[in-house]
Design a protein around this motif. Structure first.
Motif, mmCIF file in Angstrom:
data_model
loop_
_atom_site.group_PDB
_atom_site.id
_atom_site.type_symbol
_atom_site.label_atom_id
_atom_site.label_comp_id
_atom_site.label_asym_id
_atom_site.label_seq_id
_atom_site.Cartn_x
_atom_site.Cartn_y
_atom_site.Cartn_z
ATOM 1 N N GLY B 87 14.316 35.053 37.293
ATOM 2 C CA GLY B 87 15.064 36.228 36.873
ATOM 3 C C GLY B 87 14.277 37.061 35.882
ATOM 4 O O GLY B 87 13.180 36.678 35.457
ATOM 5 N N SER B 88 14.867 38.202 35.494
ATOM 6 C CA SER B 88 14.145 39.106 34.601
ATOM 7 C C SER B 88 13.895 38.475 33.233
ATOM 8 O O SER B 88 12.934 38.826 32.558
ATOM 9 C CB SER B 88 14.919 40.413 34.446
ATOM 10 O OG SER B 88 16.223 40.143 33.991
ATOM 11 N N SER B 89 14.750 37.520 32.826
ATOM 12 C CA SER B 89 14.548 36.889 31.516
ATOM 13 C C SER B 89 13.259 36.084 31.482
ATOM 14 O O SER B 89 12.712 35.827 30.420
ATOM 15 C CB SER B 89 15.731 35.984 31.180
ATOM 16 O OG SER B 89 15.878 34.978 32.155
ATOM 17 N N LEU B 90 12.773 35.686 32.639
ATOM 18 C CA LEU B 90 11.475 35.002 32.716
ATOM 19 C C LEU B 90 10.378 35.988 33.107
ATOM 20 O O LEU B 90 9.257 35.940 32.599
ATOM 21 C CB LEU B 90 11.508 33.872 33.747
ATOM 22 C CG LEU B 90 12.627 32.837 33.664
ATOM 23 C CD1 LEU B 90 12.395 31.732 34.691
ATOM 24 C CD2 LEU B 90 12.730 32.233 32.293
ATOM 25 N N MET B 91 10.731 36.869 34.037
ATOM 26 C CA MET B 91 9.718 37.753 34.618
ATOM 27 C C MET B 91 9.150 38.731 33.569
ATOM 28 O O MET B 91 7.932 38.973 33.540
ATOM 29 C CB MET B 91 10.352 38.537 35.774
ATOM 30 C CG MET B 91 9.391 39.188 36.727
ATOM 31 S SD MET B 91 8.496 38.023 37.780
ATOM 32 C CE MET B 91 9.783 37.384 38.848
ATOM 33 N N ILE B 92 10.020 39.268 32.716
ATOM 34 C CA ILE B 92 9.564 40.277 31.747
ATOM 35 C C ILE B 92 8.594 39.680 30.716
ATOM 36 O O ILE B 92 7.510 40.235 30.494
ATOM 37 C CB ILE B 92 10.768 40.991 31.088
ATOM 38 C CG1 ILE B 92 11.432 41.895 32.125
ATOM 39 C CG2 ILE B 92 10.350 41.795 29.871
ATOM 40 C CD1 ILE B 92 12.738 42.515 31.690
ATOM 41 N N PRO B 93 8.918 38.537 30.089
ATOM 42 C CA PRO B 93 7.929 37.956 29.167
ATOM 43 C C PRO B 93 6.615 37.584 29.851
ATOM 44 O O PRO B 93 5.541 37.757 29.263
ATOM 45 C CB PRO B 93 8.636 36.696 28.639
ATOM 46 C CG PRO B 93 10.081 36.983 28.784
ATOM 47 C CD PRO B 93 10.204 37.808 30.022
ATOM 48 N N ARG B 103 -4.029 40.881 33.901
ATOM 49 C CA ARG B 103 -3.881 40.200 35.198
ATOM 50 C C ARG B 103 -2.733 40.826 35.990
ATOM 51 O O ARG B 103 -2.029 41.699 35.494
ATOM 52 C CB ARG B 103 -3.622 38.699 34.999
ATOM 53 C CG ARG B 103 -4.628 38.005 34.100
ATOM 54 C CD ARG B 103 -6.015 37.965 34.722
ATOM 55 N NE ARG B 103 -7.008 37.536 33.732
ATOM 56 C CZ ARG B 103 -7.289 36.268 33.454
ATOM 57 N NH1 ARG B 103 -6.670 35.306 34.100
ATOM 58 N NH2 ARG B 103 -8.193 35.959 32.552
ATOM 59 N N VAL B 104 -2.560 40.306 37.207
ATOM 60 C CA VAL B 104 -1.544 40.860 38.107
ATOM 61 C C VAL B 104 -0.428 39.839 38.309
ATOM 62 O O VAL B 104 -0.684 38.632 38.379
ATOM 63 C CB VAL B 104 -2.184 41.237 39.464
ATOM 64 C CG1 VAL B 104 -1.126 41.653 40.478
ATOM 65 C CG2 VAL B 104 -3.202 42.358 39.273
ATOM 66 N N LEU B 105 0.802 40.334 38.394
ATOM 67 C CA LEU B 105 1.964 39.481 38.647
ATOM 68 C C LEU B 105 2.752 40.083 39.801
ATOM 69 O O LEU B 105 3.053 41.276 39.795
ATOM 70 C CB LEU B 105 2.838 39.411 37.386
ATOM 71 C CG LEU B 105 4.072 38.515 37.452
ATOM 72 C CD1 LEU B 105 3.680 37.043 37.584
ATOM 73 C CD2 LEU B 105 4.934 38.699 36.202
ATOM 74 N N ILE B 106 3.065 39.248 40.786
ATOM 75 C CA ILE B 106 3.872 39.710 41.925
ATOM 76 C C ILE B 106 5.264 39.104 41.798
ATOM 77 O O ILE B 106 5.412 37.885 41.741
ATOM 78 C CB ILE B 106 3.248 39.285 43.282
ATOM 79 C CG1 ILE B 106 1.758 39.673 43.353
ATOM 80 C CG2 ILE B 106 4.047 39.890 44.440
ATOM 81 C CD1 ILE B 106 1.482 41.136 43.467
ATOM 82 N N ASN B 107 6.257 39.967 41.790
ATOM 83 C CA ASN B 107 7.648 39.532 41.633
ATOM 84 C C ASN B 107 8.312 39.396 43.001
ATOM 85 O O ASN B 107 8.319 40.330 43.785
ATOM 86 C CB ASN B 107 8.372 40.570 40.761
ATOM 87 C CG ASN B 107 9.873 40.538 40.952
ATOM 88 O OD1 ASN B 107 10.489 39.472 40.997
ATOM 89 N ND2 ASN B 107 10.464 41.721 41.071
ATOM 90 N N THR B 108 8.892 38.222 43.248
ATOM 91 C CA THR B 108 9.558 38.018 44.542
ATOM 92 C C THR B 108 11.065 37.855 44.403
ATOM 93 O O THR B 108 11.746 37.623 45.400
ATOM 94 C CB THR B 108 9.039 36.743 45.232
ATOM 95 O OG1 THR B 108 9.415 35.613 44.423
ATOM 96 C CG2 THR B 108 7.549 36.760 45.422
ATOM 97 N N SER B 109 11.590 37.922 43.173
ATOM 98 C CA SER B 109 13.001 37.537 43.037
ATOM 99 C C SER B 109 13.791 38.324 42.012
ATOM 100 O O SER B 109 15.011 38.289 42.033
ATOM 101 C CB SER B 109 13.075 36.063 42.645
ATOM 102 O OG SER B 109 12.428 35.882 41.406
ATOM 103 N N SER B 110 13.142 38.999 41.109
ATOM 104 C CA SER B 110 13.881 39.693 40.063
ATOM 105 C C SER B 110 14.047 41.157 40.445
ATOM 106 O O SER B 110 13.150 41.747 41.058
ATOM 107 C CB SER B 110 13.124 39.587 38.733
ATOM 108 O OG SER B 110 13.831 40.254 37.731
ATOM 109 N N SER B 111 15.181 41.721 40.083
ATOM 110 C CA SER B 111 15.445 43.085 40.538
ATOM 111 C C SER B 111 15.923 43.990 39.401
ATOM 112 O O SER B 111 16.610 44.971 39.647
ATOM 113 C CB SER B 111 16.470 43.047 41.668
ATOM 114 O OG SER B 111 17.532 42.163 41.347
ATOM 115 N N SER B 112 15.545 43.640 38.172
ATOM 116 C CA SER B 112 15.932 44.466 37.033
ATOM 117 C C SER B 112 15.108 45.753 37.007
ATOM 118 O O SER B 112 13.921 45.756 37.326
ATOM 119 C CB SER B 112 15.682 43.679 35.740
ATOM 120 O OG SER B 112 15.696 44.539 34.633
#
Lengths: 290, 353
Positions: B87-93, B103-112
């Motif tokens: 979720g965004s609580s993990l993805m944002i930090p 670096r690059v981060l690919i998000n597959t699950s968060s939609s904030s």
């Protein structure tokens, strides 16, 4: 690799301060606080609330330092007549109430969406501040432990009635211990918010309290150095086992589950075979004749 | 004298997923999707002859562990790119960290919507909540329902989707009778479902996943709630009583499931793992494929990957259909499918963009 070591030092220091904070309450005073994550959350949310409402960083820092012990007093005052087991449950419930309030009231700090906090972007600065927090907390805890106050807290831990017969008010000293402990936890809560750059309710679940308790029980309740060692062991286990999946052919989900099982196993083994923890509390003998 | 052959150098890609904790099944599906993509890429010769290897780290769905995982991947394993579920609580930090380290981060699950604050660092293969929510709200109204009650988990995904769907439903002439945001992880949601039963809606609009959705359906059945269900990403809901849910459960899912290549991928998944794939298999698969194609196009450093990704998606039609990004790397205008649950499986009623 150096970056990782810096980061891990930062995190270990934060959890060690939380362990020292719990040790002052439980190890020294006998307060079974199952809501130890609450002062940490108060600190983090102080930073989060300040950020959410566009206030300067120092407002959040100051609020965190003040609100931790203040809310600690508000928690212990109405529950002071409770027996330890009920107090433990009350502390757990109050911590959850705080978390759920932050979750459900968007206007305080973003509610379910959480809030972004300005980060300490230089990891070395974050490490330096967290090491400083640990050193200060450790010195304060040691001074309390070795002072007459520490001896009285131990008497309260062992027998509140006995402490009262000495002409002391146990509640007053419990409040002092809690205020100091919560100030420490709240301070590193503020720091944690500025390290991760994000505050939301998910970081303050009951499991976080369990991790702090595990560090205290494994390290040695009643001994500050012990609980610091406990925090290092728990965090080191969490991190070091991450490398196992790469060294073995085990699937990563199996390793992940084994990692959690290992922490539980360590806790069970310690409780069964060494309940005093890795570093046993030193109980000095006093020569009453002299 | 002939030159000695150069050994193929593996290219490491990081994966952060909650392999323990909550919502594990969805997360593991995403991980398997990535692994299937890597198998395909390596079988086709890797990236200029270099195979891709995955380093998968558990987040426990806790911020502390997600940060530990990300710090290890970026700081010790030196991966240039990581694919993440959470979720965004993990993805944002973690996005903060990736940005600091370049670096690059690919998000597959968060939609904030906050994920758009990391252009050049964070790219999403999952569309934002408001897009799917809007389509869901409009579709429920199109199907003739005049009133609706909402049942969603009290998290960013649930409430974001509910707000978007409710706005669209009301704008299409519908009336929202109740909005229930339940606390995840409870053993029983009877009180929440009683609220829904009391208002007697024409339809129930829901978001959810895993055991919670199973319990919600069970409680609805116990309370004899007859209204049809409309779910966002219905394939991630867990259904126990298939007969009761048959012709009662509809939803808006990611598009692409009807593509031949996607159906083949789903069949492969069933053969390998012996279960129905969730849509996150396809998100994981697409995430890995676009990363690999970006590496092929521009190079394997993070800056080269970040620069190539927007170019790659312009011509990429993956397991979740065509990917269109805004200028922040967030997915917009995804193809969607309107589905109905019938006789134990989802059937496509229509498609749209």
């Amino acid at each position: 690799m150096i970056d990782f070591a810096i980061y891990m030092t930062t995190i270990v220091c934060i959890w060690a301060v939380l362990a020292i904070s719990l040790n002052i309450q439980f190890g020294l005073t006998g307060l079974v606080n199952f809501g130890q994550i609450l002062p940490f959350a108060i600190g983090a949310y102080s930073a989060g609330i300040a950020s959410f409402h566009g206030l300067p960083i120092w407002v959040g820092v100051l609020a965190g330092l003040i609100m931790g012990p203040l809310i600690g007093f508000l928690v212990i005052f109405p529950t002071r007549r409770m027996a330890q087991d009920y107090w433990a449950l009350a502390s757990l419930g109050i911590a959850e109430m705080f978390r759920l309030t932050m979750l459900n009231f968007r206007g305080i700090a973003g509610g379910v969406e959480g809030t972004i906090v300005e980060r300490l972007s230089d990891p070395r600065v974050a490490m330096a501040v967290s090491v400083l927090a640990l050193v200060v907390s450790f010195i304060v805890a040691e001074r309390i432990s070795k002072a007459p106050l520490g001896r009285l807290l131990r008497v309260i831990r062992e027998d509140e009635t006995l402490a009262a017969t000495l002409g002391r008010n146990p509640f007053r000293f419990q409040v002092v211990a809690m205020a100091v402990a919560w100030a420490m936890a709240s301070a590193v809560g503020v720091l944690y918010a500025h390290i991760t750059g994000f505050v939301d309710h998910g970081s303050f679940m009951v499991i976080e309290t369990f991790i702090i308790w595990t560090a205290v029980i494994v390290g040695g309740p009643g001994r500050n150095l012990g609980v610091v060692v406990g925090a290092i062991i728990i965090q080191a286990m969490s991190v070091s086992t991450r490398f196992v999946a790469q060294w073995t052919d085990l699937p990563s989900d199996v390793v992940a589950n084994l990692r959690l099982a290992l922490v539980g196993l360590l806790l069970v083994v310690m409780i069964m075979y060494r309940p005093e923890g890795f570093l046993r509390e030193k109980k000095p003998n006093y020569d009453v004749k002299s | 004298m002939a030159a000695a052959p150069v050994a193929a150098e593996p290219i490491s890609v990081g994966v952060i997923a909650n392999l323990t904790g909550t919502d594990v099944r969805t997360s593991v599906n995403m991980t398997r999707g990535i692994e299937m993509a890597v198998a395909d890429i390596n079988e086709a010769g890797g990236i200029d002859g270099n195979p891709i290897t995955l380093i998968t780290e558990d987040s426990e769905y806790r911020l502390q562990e997600a940060m530990n995982a990300a710090n290890k991947l970026y700081g010790v394993d030196n991966v240039e790119v990581a694919i993440m579920f959470g979720g965004s609580s993990l993805m944002i930090p973690v996005a903060n960290l990736a940005q600091d380290k370049g670096r690059v981060l690919i998000n597959t699950s968060s939609s904030s919507s906050k994920l758009g604050d990391y252009p050049g660092t964070l790219f999403s293969v999952l569309p934002l909540d408001d897009i799917i929510g809007k389509k869901l709200g409009e579709w429920v109204a199109e199907r003739g329902h005049k009133s609706a009650a909402f049942v969603v988990p009290n998290n960013t995904f649930g409430t974001g989707l509910m707000n978007a769907a409710a706005d669209a439903f009301v704008a299409s002439g519908g009336e929202v009778l109740a909005q229930v945001a339940y606390t995840e992880g409870n053993p029983n949601y009877r009180a929440d479902m009683q609220t829904v039963a009391n208002v007697e809606p024409d339809a129930i609009i829901a978001a959810g996943y895993g055991d919670d959705s199973r319990t919600i359906f069970k409680n609805a059945q116990q309370l004899d709630i007859a209204a049809p269900w409309y779910g966002a990403y219905p394939t991630i809901f867990a259904i126990d009583d298939e007969e009761w849910m048959s012709e009662r459960f509809f939803g808006v899912d990611n598009g692409g499931a009807s593509l031949k290549s996607t159906m083949e991928l789903a069949e492969r998944y069933r053969a390998e793992y012996g279960e129905e794939p969730l849509s996150h298999v396809f998100y994981g698969y697409d995430a890995m494929q676009i990363v690999a194609k970006a590496m092929e196009l521009g190079g394997t450093s993070s800056s080269e990957i970040a620069a190539s990704l927007p170019e790659v998606v312009k011509s990429y039609e993956g397991a979740t259909g065509k990917i269109t990004w805004d200028d922040r790397g967030q997915r917009i205008d995804p193809p969607v499918e309107f589905v109905e649950f019938k006789d134990g499986a989802f059937h496509i009623l229509g498609t749209g963009e």
